[in-house]
Design a protein around this motif. Structure first.
Motif, PDB file in Angstrom:
ATOM      1  N   SER A   1       0.840  -1.190   0.000  1.00  0.00           N
ATOM      2  CA  SER A   1       0.000   0.000   0.000  1.00  0.00           C
ATOM      3  C   SER A   1       0.884   1.253   0.000  1.00  0.00           C
ATOM      4  CB  SER A   1      -0.918   0.003   1.224  1.00  0.00           C
ATOM      5  OG  SER A   1      -1.818  -1.092   1.183  1.00  0.00           O
ATOM      6  N   TYR A   2       0.255   2.392  -0.209  1.00  0.00           N
ATOM      7  CA  TYR A   2       0.852   3.732  -0.303  1.00  0.00           C
ATOM      8  C   TYR A   2       1.116   4.150  -1.741  1.00  0.00           C
ATOM      9  CZ  TYR A   2       2.001   3.087   4.685  1.00  0.00           C
ATOM     10  OH  TYR A   2       1.972   2.827   6.028  1.00  0.00           O
TER      11      TYR A   2
ATOM     12  N   GLU B   1      -4.519  -0.286  -3.224  1.00  0.00           N
ATOM     13  CA  GLU B   1      -5.744   0.483  -3.038  1.00  0.00           C
ATOM     14  C   GLU B   1      -6.673   0.364  -4.246  1.00  0.00           C
ATOM     15  OE1 GLU B   1      -2.389   2.821  -0.922  1.00  0.00           O
ATOM     16  OE2 GLU B   1      -2.625   1.448  -2.612  1.00  0.00           O
TER      17      GLU B   1
ATOM     18  N   ASN C   1     -14.738   5.399   7.878  1.00  0.00           N
ATOM     19  CA  ASN C   1     -13.277   5.513   7.823  1.00  0.00           C
ATOM     20  C   ASN C   1     -12.689   4.749   6.638  1.00  0.00           C
ATOM     21  OD1 ASN C   1     -13.291   7.063  10.131  1.00  0.00           O
ATOM     22  ND2 ASN C   1     -12.945   5.324  11.505  1.00  0.00           N
ATOM     23  N   VAL C   2     -13.192   3.531   6.385  1.00  0.00           N
ATOM     24  CA  VAL C   2     -12.697   2.747   5.253  1.00  0.00           C
ATOM     25  C   VAL C   2     -13.077   3.415   3.934  1.00  0.00           C
ATOM     26  CG1 VAL C   2     -12.946   0.548   4.042  1.00  0.00           C
ATOM     27  CG2 VAL C   2     -12.623   0.570   6.511  1.00  0.00           C
ATOM     28  N   GLU C   3     -14.284   3.964   3.880  1.00  0.00           N
ATOM     29  CA  GLU C   3     -14.698   4.676   2.670  1.00  0.00           C
ATOM     30  C   GLU C   3     -13.807   5.885   2.426  1.00  0.00           C
ATOM     31  OE1 GLU C   3     -18.869   6.131   0.642  1.00  0.00           O
ATOM     32  OE2 GLU C   3     -18.599   6.480   2.791  1.00  0.00           O
ATOM     33  N   ALA C   4     -13.447   6.593   3.467  1.00  0.00           N
ATOM     34  CA  ALA C   4     -12.557   7.744   3.307  1.00  0.00           C
ATOM     35  C   ALA C   4     -11.198   7.321   2.757  1.00  0.00           C
ATOM     36  CB  ALA C   4     -12.385   8.443   4.653  1.00  0.00           C
ATOM     37  N   ARG C   5     -10.738   6.153   3.167  1.00  0.00           N
ATOM     38  CA  ARG C   5      -9.443   5.681   2.698  1.00  0.00           C
ATOM     39  C   ARG C   5      -9.477   5.264   1.223  1.00  0.00           C
ATOM     40  NH1 ARG C   5      -5.835   0.440   4.843  1.00  0.00           N
ATOM     41  NH2 ARG C   5      -4.095   0.829   3.411  1.00  0.00           N
ATOM     42  N   PHE C   6     -10.566   4.610   0.786  1.00  0.00           N
ATOM     43  CA  PHE C   6     -10.559   3.962  -0.527  1.00  0.00           C
ATOM     44  C   PHE C   6     -11.502   4.564  -1.573  1.00  0.00           C
ATOM     45  CE2 PHE C   6      -9.214   0.356   2.281  1.00  0.00           C
ATOM     46  CZ  PHE C   6      -7.945   0.190   1.744  1.00  0.00           C
ATOM     47  N   SER C   7     -12.319   5.556  -1.221  1.00  0.00           N
ATOM     48  CA  SER C   7     -13.277   6.091  -2.198  1.00  0.00           C
ATOM     49  C   SER C   7     -12.569   6.692  -3.404  1.00  0.00           C
ATOM     50  CB  SER C   7     -14.194   7.123  -1.542  1.00  0.00           C
ATOM     51  OG  SER C   7     -13.438   8.220  -1.037  1.00  0.00           O
TER      52      SER C   7
END
Length: 323
Positions: free
Chosen positions: A263-264, A269, A300-306
């Motif tokens: 990741s990163y 992602e 929180n997961v949506e914020a990371r991957f949306s």
């Protein structure tokens, strides 16, 4: 995807082969034809797996990564293990080049010894009546041109003498030295363990060899006797090694590095973003409706991957239905 007979054969005998639908393998075959031919291979690399682990999932190569998460493969493994809740253990595409006989050594992967795979996949011992894992090899070449088909020994019922536990009559188990090369191994057993040597000779007498074409898959168990056989000198064979487990299985280890480790950079992602909920679940991403999910966790997961296309609606819908 699988017939009841195929599932029965896997559970009782330990392995079977079939031809995968073209839509599963065609994009991988197209990629291989341009990017992994003899001119791309170091012929001196004779070990198992891709050199430098370069083709272990996630590879940053979309056709390879998408095959690993193919829903038809997931469905097949669910049938074999008798559960919908499974996890990915291993995924590595690797090329193998045939060499002359005099290039073999004690640890060469060229002409393998007869073995089982459970030893470096679990810290426990397998239970034949309760299989916890599925392994597979997808072949991408013509076996009639390359040779190198995997040899395996089907189990012949509960009284089969070569399938009486504990399974320790092989190198690297119960204090025996580890060698990979067939001749080296059998010379050692002949000199040091006559009973095991006799059992092992019967395995070679009974082995069946996979006859493969592009898209052939061998589904097998970690507790079936099998081995890699030599390729014709100068020929190239490319395969995908895959493995899965029951989510509730104990003792099994992930072969690859952790899925999140890369990741990163956006590649892992983007896999999460474009995958379906079922495909994500293979990486231990909870399914919609799982007790893991709360509104806060999903936010929180949506914020990371949306940004990468992650669609939270199936998870939100399941939350609402759960109340």
């Amino acid at each position: 995807m699988l017939t009841e007979e195929q599932v029965r054969v896997w559970r009782e005998q330990g392995a079977f082969t079939m031809q995968l639908p073209d839509d599963i393998v065609e994009s991988v075959l197209d990629w291989l034809s341009q990017n992994l031919t003899l001119e791309h291979i170091d012929p001196s690399y004779l070990d198992f797996g891709s050199a430098g682990r370069q083709f272990e999932f996630p590879t940053k190569i979309e056709p390879l990564d998408d095959l690993v998460l193919n829903e038809q493969l997931i469905a097949a493994v669910q049938q074999l293990l008798g559960t919908d809740d499974i996890r990915l253990l291993q995924a590595d595409l690797w090329p193998k080049v045939g060499v002359e006989q005099d290039q073999h050594d004690a640890q060469s992967n060229t002409d393998q010894r007869m073995h089982m795979d459970y030893g470096n996949n679990t810290v426990l011992h397998p239970d034949w009546d309760q299989p916890a894992a599925v392994a597979a090899i997808i072949y991408y070449d013509e076996g009639a041109e390359t040779a190198g088909g995997t040899a395996f020994v089907p189990r012949q019922g509960v009284d089969d003498p070569v399938y009486q536990p504990p399974f320790i009559h092989m190198p690297g188990y119960a204090g025996k030295p580890f060698f990979n090369d067939r001749k080296t191994v059998e010379d050692w057993f002949e000199a040091n363990d006559a009973e095991a040597y006799a059992l092992r000779q019967s395995l070679y007498a009974r082995e069946q060899t996979v006859a493969f074409t592009p898209g052939t898959i061998l589904f097998y168990r970690h507790d079936i006797w099998h081995r890699g056989t030599p390729l014709l000198p100068g020929k190239l064979r490319r395969v995908h090694n895959l493995g899965w487990k029951r989510a509730d299985a104990r003792g099994l280890s992930i072969w690859n590095e952790g899925w999140a480790r890369q990741s990163y950079t956006g590649h892992v992602e983007s896999i999460i973003g474009r995958a379906t909920p079922l495909q994500r679940s293979l990486l231990d991403f909870p399914l919609p409706g799982d007790d893991y999910w709360t509104e806060a966790r999903l936010d929180n997961v949506e914020a990371r991957f949306s940004f990468y296309g992650f669609d939270a609606r199936p998870y939100r819908d399941a939350l609402q239905q759960r109340g």
